[in-house]
Design a protein around this motif. Sequence first.
Motif, PDB file in Angstrom:
ATOM      1  N   PRO A 197       0.827  -1.223   0.000  1.00  0.00           N
ATOM      2  CA  PRO A 197       0.000   0.000   0.000  1.00  0.00           C
ATOM      3  C   PRO A 197       0.856   1.266   0.000  1.00  0.00           C
ATOM      4  CG  PRO A 197       0.076  -0.937   2.202  1.00  0.00           C
ATOM      5  CD  PRO A 197       0.792  -1.916   1.305  1.00  0.00           C
ATOM      6  N   PHE A 198       0.282   2.362  -0.515  1.00  0.00           N
ATOM      7  CA  PHE A 198       1.041   3.627  -0.534  1.00  0.00           C
ATOM      8  C   PHE A 198       0.352   4.760   0.186  1.00  0.00           C
ATOM      9  CE2 PHE A 198      -0.874   6.357  -3.880  1.00  0.00           C
ATOM     10  CZ  PHE A 198      -1.835   5.470  -4.367  1.00  0.00           C
ATOM     11  N   TRP A 199      -0.848   4.545   0.716  1.00  0.00           N
ATOM     12  CA  TRP A 199      -1.429   5.528   1.639  1.00  0.00           C
ATOM     13  C   TRP A 199      -2.254   4.836   2.698  1.00  0.00           C
ATOM     14  CZ3 TRP A 199      -6.642   5.162   2.009  1.00  0.00           C
ATOM     15  CH2 TRP A 199      -7.419   4.883   0.875  1.00  0.00           C
ATOM     16  N   VAL A 200      -2.439   5.532   3.822  1.00  0.00           N
ATOM     17  CA  VAL A 200      -3.258   4.993   4.909  1.00  0.00           C
ATOM     18  C   VAL A 200      -4.036   6.124   5.587  1.00  0.00           C
ATOM     19  CG1 VAL A 200      -1.372   5.142   6.614  1.00  0.00           C
ATOM     20  CG2 VAL A 200      -3.257   3.552   7.002  1.00  0.00           C
ATOM     21  N   THR A 201      -5.249   5.781   6.016  1.00  0.00           N
ATOM     22  CA  THR A 201      -5.995   6.629   6.954  1.00  0.00           C
ATOM     23  C   THR A 201      -6.368   5.739   8.136  1.00  0.00           C
ATOM     24  OG1 THR A 201      -8.019   6.157   5.695  1.00  0.00           O
ATOM     25  CG2 THR A 201      -6.960   8.271   5.279  1.00  0.00           C
ATOM     26  N   ALA A 202      -6.481   6.310   9.337  1.00  0.00           N
ATOM     27  CA  ALA A 202      -6.738   5.477  10.518  1.00  0.00           C
ATOM     28  C   ALA A 202      -7.555   6.238  11.559  1.00  0.00           C
ATOM     29  CB  ALA A 202      -5.404   5.022  11.117  1.00  0.00           C
ATOM     30  N   THR A 221      -9.332   1.261  13.443  1.00  0.00           N
ATOM     31  CA  THR A 221      -9.767   0.914  12.085  1.00  0.00           C
ATOM     32  C   THR A 221      -8.845   1.659  11.134  1.00  0.00           C
ATOM     33  OG1 THR A 221     -11.405   2.683  12.199  1.00  0.00           O
ATOM     34  CG2 THR A 221     -12.196   0.459  12.619  1.00  0.00           C
ATOM     35  N   PHE A 222      -8.492   1.018  10.021  1.00  0.00           N
ATOM     36  CA  PHE A 222      -7.612   1.714   9.067  1.00  0.00           C
ATOM     37  C   PHE A 222      -7.913   1.268   7.648  1.00  0.00           C
ATOM     38  CE2 PHE A 222      -4.534  -1.817   8.488  1.00  0.00           C
ATOM     39  CZ  PHE A 222      -4.768  -2.564   9.633  1.00  0.00           C
ATOM     40  N   GLN A 223      -7.586   2.153   6.731  1.00  0.00           N
ATOM     41  CA  GLN A 223      -7.837   1.920   5.312  1.00  0.00           C
ATOM     42  C   GLN A 223      -6.518   2.092   4.561  1.00  0.00           C
ATOM     43  OE1 GLN A 223      -9.508   4.604   7.026  1.00  0.00           O
ATOM     44  NE2 GLN A 223     -10.852   3.036   7.860  1.00  0.00           N
ATOM     45  N   LEU A 224      -6.285   1.200   3.598  1.00  0.00           N
ATOM     46  CA  LEU A 224      -5.037   1.244   2.832  1.00  0.00           C
ATOM     47  C   LEU A 224      -5.354   1.380   1.346  1.00  0.00           C
ATOM     48  CD1 LEU A 224      -3.388  -1.835   4.618  1.00  0.00           C
ATOM     49  CD2 LEU A 224      -2.711   0.555   4.955  1.00  0.00           C
ATOM     50  N   GLY A 225      -4.541   2.162   0.646  1.00  0.00           N
ATOM     51  CA  GLY A 225      -4.684   2.301  -0.799  1.00  0.00           C
ATOM     52  C   GLY A 225      -3.489   1.679  -1.502  1.00  0.00           C
ATOM     53  N   VAL A 314       6.842  -0.279   8.528  1.00  0.00           N
ATOM     54  CA  VAL A 314       6.675   1.031   7.868  1.00  0.00           C
ATOM     55  C   VAL A 314       5.181   1.405   7.871  1.00  0.00           C
ATOM     56  CG1 VAL A 314       6.854   2.270   5.655  1.00  0.00           C
ATOM     57  CG2 VAL A 314       8.725   0.761   6.403  1.00  0.00           C
ATOM     58  N   ILE A 315       4.338   0.416   7.584  1.00  0.00           N
ATOM     59  CA  ILE A 315       2.891   0.675   7.543  1.00  0.00           C
ATOM     60  C   ILE A 315       2.359   0.995   8.946  1.00  0.00           C
ATOM     61  CG2 ILE A 315       0.631  -0.325   6.968  1.00  0.00           C
ATOM     62  CD1 ILE A 315       2.215  -2.047   4.820  1.00  0.00           C
ATOM     63  N   ILE A 316       2.839   0.264   9.954  1.00  0.00           N
ATOM     64  CA  ILE A 316       2.396   0.547  11.332  1.00  0.00           C
ATOM     65  C   ILE A 316       2.826   1.964  11.742  1.00  0.00           C
ATOM     66  CG2 ILE A 316       2.712  -0.068  13.770  1.00  0.00           C
ATOM     67  CD1 ILE A 316       2.679  -3.011  12.963  1.00  0.00           C
ATOM     68  N   ASP A 317       4.068   2.350  11.422  1.00  0.00           N
ATOM     69  CA  ASP A 317       4.504   3.732  11.702  1.00  0.00           C
ATOM     70  C   ASP A 317       3.541   4.731  11.055  1.00  0.00           C
ATOM     71  OD1 ASP A 317       6.743   2.833  13.078  1.00  0.00           O
ATOM     72  OD2 ASP A 317       8.206   3.482  11.567  1.00  0.00           O
ATOM     73  N   ALA A 318       3.134   4.448   9.802  1.00  0.00           N
ATOM     74  CA  ALA A 318       2.257   5.379   9.065  1.00  0.00           C
ATOM     75  C   ALA A 318       0.854   5.405   9.695  1.00  0.00           C
ATOM     76  CB  ALA A 318       2.183   4.977   7.594  1.00  0.00           C
ATOM     77  N   ILE A 319       0.375   4.262  10.179  1.00  0.00           N
ATOM     78  CA  ILE A 319      -0.930   4.221  10.854  1.00  0.00           C
ATOM     79  C   ILE A 319      -0.885   5.104  12.103  1.00  0.00           C
ATOM     80  CG2 ILE A 319      -2.484   2.739  12.215  1.00  0.00           C
ATOM     81  CD1 ILE A 319      -1.852   0.485  10.158  1.00  0.00           C
ATOM     82  N   PHE A 320       0.184   4.970  12.889  1.00  0.00           N
ATOM     83  CA  PHE A 320       0.300   5.786  14.106  1.00  0.00           C
ATOM     84  C   PHE A 320       0.431   7.272  13.754  1.00  0.00           C
ATOM     85  CE2 PHE A 320       2.001   1.858  16.562  1.00  0.00           C
ATOM     86  CZ  PHE A 320       0.711   1.525  16.970  1.00  0.00           C
ATOM     87  N   GLU A 330       1.021   9.311   3.414  1.00  0.00           N
ATOM     88  CA  GLU A 330       1.675   8.582   2.337  1.00  0.00           C
ATOM     89  C   GLU A 330       2.666   7.589   2.942  1.00  0.00           C
ATOM     90  OE1 GLU A 330       4.583   9.365  -1.474  1.00  0.00           O
ATOM     91  OE2 GLU A 330       3.703  11.124  -0.457  1.00  0.00           O
ATOM     92  N   ILE A 331       2.649   6.342   2.458  1.00  0.00           N
ATOM     93  CA  ILE A 331       3.553   5.316   2.984  1.00  0.00           C
ATOM     94  C   ILE A 331       4.781   5.259   2.078  1.00  0.00           C
ATOM     95  CG2 ILE A 331       3.793   2.888   3.622  1.00  0.00           C
ATOM     96  CD1 ILE A 331       0.676   2.783   3.745  1.00  0.00           C
ATOM     97  N   LYS A 332       5.957   5.542   2.665  1.00  0.00           N
ATOM     98  CA  LYS A 332       7.190   5.573   1.862  1.00  0.00           C
ATOM     99  C   LYS A 332       8.134   4.473   2.321  1.00  0.00           C
ATOM    100  CE  LYS A 332       7.192  10.600   1.310  1.00  0.00           C
ATOM    101  NZ  LYS A 332       7.004  11.223   2.638  1.00  0.00           N
ATOM    102  N   TYR A 333       8.490   3.587   1.385  1.00  0.00           N
ATOM    103  CA  TYR A 333       9.416   2.493   1.712  1.00  0.00           C
ATOM    104  C   TYR A 333      10.824   2.919   1.336  1.00  0.00           C
ATOM    105  CZ  TYR A 333       4.962   0.028   1.712  1.00  0.00           C
ATOM    106  OH  TYR A 333       3.664  -0.339   1.942  1.00  0.00           O
ATOM    107  N   ALA A 334      11.476   3.638   2.228  1.00  0.00           N
ATOM    108  CA  ALA A 334      12.830   4.100   1.915  1.00  0.00           C
ATOM    109  C   ALA A 334      13.637   4.198   3.196  1.00  0.00           C
ATOM    110  CB  ALA A 334      12.786   5.454   1.224  1.00  0.00           C
TER     111      ALA A 334
END
Length: 334
Positions: A197-202, A221-225, A314-320, A330-334
């Motif tokens: 996924p590249f974006w998240v809302t929570a 609850t969270f949503q991923l794109g 990375v996704i958990i960091d973005a959810i928080f 935006e979820i960035k894998y870098a």
Amino acid sequence: KVLKVAIMGLGSYANRVADAMKDCKRAKITGVISGTPSKVKDWQTRFNIPDKNCYNYDNFDAIKNNPDIDAVYIITPNAQHHPQTLRVAAAGKHVICEKPMSINAKEGKEMIEACKKAEVHLLIGYRMHFEANTLEIVRMQREGELGKIRFFQGLSGFRIGDPTQWRLNRELAGGGAMMDIGIYAINGSRYMIGEDPFWVTAQEVKTDPVKFKEGVDETITFQLGFPSGAIASCLSTYNMNYLDKFFLNGDNGFAEMQPSTGYGPIRSWTNKGRLDLPHVTHQTTQMEEMAAIILDGKKAVIPVDGEEGWKDMVIIDAIFESLRTGNKVEIKYA
Ligand code: NAD
């Protein structure tokens, strides 16, 4: 050749893994690392482990010189995975580490780098990656039998008991339900959809701030794109029972699993009918396959390497971050 494994942390999941490993042909328990001498004695009897292969948390760096140990399986509280992985890697032994690999992406990256530098494998205990129903649905998705994938739903949770346990202690757990059980929905969304996924809302709900203190999440609850346009809708909770369900929807079919990540049997069906492939103890298959990865260089159908574990962090960091800011992140894998 057989993979000689020392188990670190002799708690409830370690016992489950050890019992499952009795049926393994390629992996064998040859050592233990524990802070509790009485548990060490018990394991020595049960698994016929000599004194010279028993260590505690102060002296286990000495496994470096022990040819009876090829790999250490770390099954301790989440926050300890990072420092313990660095020490096992420095001792030149392969690391199998339980999920979550760490309590944030930065530590996960350091673990990957330490294992790369030491030229040892780093594998994460994602047992579902070797489970028959999961693999069949992933095959159907990859071979296009479900058509273009549009949607995934992942529901992961249970009502947690004892408020004094480490899982509800931020220092040891790194969070609450998300680190422990929500990670299954995250990881599942990635292998079921076949993308990252590249974006998240929570959104977070806390009904019991005494039991679930600051930094310990109860329900999220969270949503991923995803890049293809697919979306996921997920729930992570320590406050609801019977939440263990995956649903994958494509233009030409669907697949559903409930339970989807429990110890089994996994129940599954698709638009064509029931699947319900036979149950094999997950940890037995996992350890046979991990031995083949380490000893033979076999490639897993769904990866279980450090990179795979890190993406979930990375996704958990973005959810928080989304919860902190109230923003779509935006979820960035870098
Ligand atoms: P547990 O509490 O039953 O066992 C943890 C062990 O770590 C205990 O033996 C305990 O003595 C030891 N320990 C060492 N230092 C400790 C400290 N400072 N505080 C508390 N305990 C300490 O927990 P568990 O259920 O076995 O979970 C261990 C790890 O395994 C966790 O990371 C968890 O996420 C993971 N796990 C994975 C699965 C799976 O299906 N893959 C299932 C359960 C647990």
